[in-house]
Design a protein around this motif. Structure first.
Motif, PDB file in Angstrom:
ATOM      1  N   LEU A   1      45.635  42.138  33.578  1.00 29.15           N
ATOM      2  CA  LEU A   1      45.452  40.887  34.320  1.00 29.15           C
ATOM      3  C   LEU A   1      45.035  41.107  35.771  1.00 29.15           C
ATOM      4  N   SER A   2      45.646  42.064  36.450  1.00 30.21           N
ATOM      5  CA  SER A   2      45.310  42.242  37.871  1.00 30.21           C
ATOM      6  C   SER A   2      43.850  42.658  38.029  1.00 30.21           C
ATOM      7  N   GLU A   3      43.377  43.567  37.194  1.00 31.65           N
ATOM      8  CA  GLU A   3      41.977  44.000  37.271  1.00 31.65           C
ATOM      9  C   GLU A   3      41.029  42.869  36.868  1.00 31.65           C
ATOM     10  N   LEU A   4      41.379  42.143  35.814  1.00 34.11           N
ATOM     11  CA  LEU A   4      40.552  41.009  35.388  1.00 34.11           C
ATOM     12  C   LEU A   4      40.489  39.931  36.464  1.00 34.11           C
ATOM     13  N   ASN A   5      41.612  39.662  37.114  1.00 29.54           N
ATOM     14  CA  ASN A   5      41.625  38.649  38.170  1.00 29.54           C
ATOM     15  C   ASN A   5      40.815  39.078  39.381  1.00 29.54           C
ATOM     16  N   ILE A   6      40.781  40.378  39.671  1.00 27.95           N
ATOM     17  CA  ILE A   6      39.930  40.870  40.764  1.00 27.95           C
ATOM     18  C   ILE A   6      38.461  40.626  40.419  1.00 27.95           C
ATOM     19  N   LEU A   7      38.071  40.980  39.202  1.00 34.63           N
ATOM     20  CA  LEU A   7      36.685  40.750  38.776  1.00 34.63           C
ATOM     21  C   LEU A   7      36.366  39.252  38.749  1.00 34.63           C
ATOM     22  N   ASN A   8      37.300  38.451  38.230  1.00 32.70           N
ATOM     23  CA  ASN A   8      37.090  36.998  38.156  1.00 32.70           C
ATOM     24  C   ASN A   8      36.931  36.382  39.537  1.00 32.70           C
ATOM     25  N   HIS A   9      37.594  36.964  40.538  1.00 34.67           N
ATOM     26  CA  HIS A   9      37.510  36.463  41.907  1.00 34.67           C
ATOM     27  C   HIS A   9      36.054  36.483  42.403  1.00 34.67           C
ATOM     28  N   TYR A  10      35.314  37.538  42.041  1.00 32.28           N
ATOM     29  CA  TYR A  10      33.933  37.667  42.508  1.00 32.28           C
ATOM     30  C   TYR A  10      33.027  36.575  41.955  1.00 32.28           C
ATOM     31  N   ILE A  11      33.335  36.055  40.770  1.00 32.99           N
ATOM     32  CA  ILE A  11      32.497  34.973  40.222  1.00 32.99           C
ATOM     33  C   ILE A  11      33.137  33.595  40.441  1.00 32.99           C
ATOM     34  N   GLY A  12      34.293  33.586  41.115  1.00 29.15           N
ATOM     35  CA  GLY A  12      34.947  32.322  41.448  1.00 29.15           C
ATOM     36  C   GLY A  12      35.753  31.714  40.320  1.00 29.15           C
ATOM     37  N   MET A  13      36.133  32.526  39.346  1.00 29.21           N
ATOM     38  CA  MET A  13      36.909  32.029  38.212  1.00 29.21           C
ATOM     39  C   MET A  13      38.386  31.929  38.592  1.00 29.21           C
ATOM     40  N   MET A  14      39.077  31.005  37.934  1.00 31.81           N
ATOM     41  CA  MET A  14      40.518  30.845  38.160  1.00 31.81           C
ATOM     42  C   MET A  14      41.262  32.111  37.746  1.00 31.81           C
ATOM     43  N   ASN A  15      42.416  32.322  38.380  1.00 32.82           N
ATOM     44  CA  ASN A  15      43.273  33.443  37.997  1.00 32.82           C
ATOM     45  C   ASN A  15      43.851  33.223  36.601  1.00 32.82           C
ATOM     46  N   ILE A  16      44.016  34.313  35.886  1.00 32.19           N
ATOM     47  CA  ILE A  16      44.669  34.290  34.578  1.00 32.19           C
ATOM     48  C   ILE A  16      46.117  34.711  34.813  1.00 32.19           C
ATOM     49  N   ASP A  17      47.045  33.827  34.483  1.00 30.02           N
ATOM     50  CA  ASP A  17      48.459  34.169  34.678  1.00 30.02           C
ATOM     51  C   ASP A  17      49.327  33.400  33.693  1.00 30.02           C
ATOM     52  N   ASN A  18      50.616  33.582  33.820  1.00 26.74           N
ATOM     53  CA  ASN A  18      51.570  32.972  32.885  1.00 26.74           C
ATOM     54  C   ASN A  18      52.084  31.607  33.339  1.00 26.74           C
ATOM     55  N   SER A  19      51.389  30.969  34.285  1.00 27.88           N
ATOM     56  CA  SER A  19      51.846  29.668  34.776  1.00 27.88           C
ATOM     57  C   SER A  19      51.260  28.490  34.000  1.00 27.88           C
ATOM     58  N   LEU A  20      50.458  28.754  32.996  1.00 28.56           N
ATOM     59  CA  LEU A  20      49.855  27.651  32.232  1.00 28.56           C
ATOM     60  C   LEU A  20      50.939  26.840  31.525  1.00 28.56           C
ATOM     61  N   PRO A  21      50.800  25.531  31.504  1.00 32.62           N
ATOM     62  CA  PRO A  21      51.822  24.691  30.856  1.00 32.62           C
ATOM     63  C   PRO A  21      51.931  24.948  29.355  1.00 32.62           C
ATOM     64  N   GLU A  22      50.863  25.456  28.733  1.00 32.90           N
ATOM     65  CA  GLU A  22      50.895  25.737  27.297  1.00 32.90           C
ATOM     66  C   GLU A  22      52.006  26.713  26.927  1.00 32.90           C
ATOM     67  N   PHE A  23      52.314  27.633  27.812  1.00 33.04           N
ATOM     68  CA  PHE A  23      53.354  28.619  27.509  1.00 33.04           C
ATOM     69  C   PHE A  23      54.753  28.001  27.495  1.00 33.04           C
ATOM     70  N   ARG A  24      54.845  26.760  27.971  1.00 32.56           N
ATOM     71  CA  ARG A  24      56.123  26.043  27.888  1.00 32.56           C
ATOM     72  C   ARG A  24      56.198  25.148  26.651  1.00 32.56           C
ATOM     73  N   TRP A  25      55.079  24.512  26.245  1.00 27.36           N
ATOM     74  CA  TRP A  25      55.169  23.580  25.115  1.00 27.36           C
ATOM     75  C   TRP A  25      54.782  24.179  23.774  1.00 27.36           C
ATOM     76  N   ILE A  26      53.951  25.208  23.751  1.00 27.83           N
ATOM     77  CA  ILE A  26      53.562  25.799  22.460  1.00 27.83           C
ATOM     78  C   ILE A  26      54.757  26.363  21.696  1.00 27.83           C
ATOM     79  N   PRO A  27      55.712  27.049  22.339  1.00 24.91           N
ATOM     80  CA  PRO A  27      56.875  27.515  21.558  1.00 24.91           C
ATOM     81  C   PRO A  27      57.637  26.379  20.887  1.00 24.91           C
TER      82      PRO A  27
END
Length: 185
Positions: free
Chosen positions: A54-80
């Motif tokens: 994730l840290s390396e992907l987020n660094i690369l994503n930063h250069y193209i202006g993409m959102m960070n990938i992390d575990n704060s998405l609401p799906e991780f709370r309701w999908i279970p």
């Protein structure tokens, strides 16, 4: 209790086990390979979290202006919770395997999985189309494939279902089989 009833109960219970396995195993993954990352960068999606480089992907994503990938998405709370409901539905179908209960339960399971799948595709679309305007590198919008290989900039990208995703598919197949199963008379 007849053979047909026993088989339908066992199929429903096996579907519950399949959905339980889908809760703990990887549902989907992505690997990006390039000359700089010849071992590949990995992204793994589970029902409750995202893991990988994730840290390396987020660094690369930063250069193209993409959102960070992390575990704060609401799906991780309701999908279970939805997955737990699917498991409970399968257990209920095993307890009372009438045709009406099996049909209704299977339709509800398909609706639940359809909502999760649609939300997942929407998130893939969102990550590939919403960029900050001040990004160093401009890329056209894209939506990662659910399954397959493609090229993105200088990366060869491979995506596909993990064991958890395959278990969820198996659960659906088992439920559909339980609905249409007829013992020989």
């Amino acid at each position: 209790m007849g053979k047909e009833s026993v088989v339908k109960r066992l199929l429903s219970l096996a579907a519950a086990v399949s959905f339980a396995l889908a809760m703990v195993w990887k549902l989907w993954g992505m690997t990006l390979v390039s000359t700089f990352y010849y071992n590949g960068l990995r992204l793994n999606i589970y029902a409750t979290k995202v893991t990988g480089d994730l840290s390396e992907l987020n660094i690369l994503n930063h250069y193209i202006g993409m959102m960070n990938i992390d575990n704060s998405l609401p799906e991780f709370r309701w999908i279970p919770w939805v997955m737990a409901l699917l498991i409970a539905l399968c257990i209920g179908m095993a307890i009372r395997p009438t045709q009406k209960v099996l049909m209704t339960g299977t339709i509800l399971v398909l609706i639940g999985l359809g909502i999760m799948g649609g939300d997942f595709y929407y998130r893939l679309y969102q990550y590939g189309h919403i960029f900050t305007p001040d990004a160093a590198i401009k890329v056209p919008g894209f939506t990662p494939k659910i399954m397959g290989q493609y090229t993105l900039a200088n990366f060869k990208v491979t995506t596909g279902f993990g064991f958890g995703g395959l278990m969820a598919m198996l659960g659906v197949i088992l439920l559909l089989y339980s609905v249409f199963y007829r013992s020989e008379r």
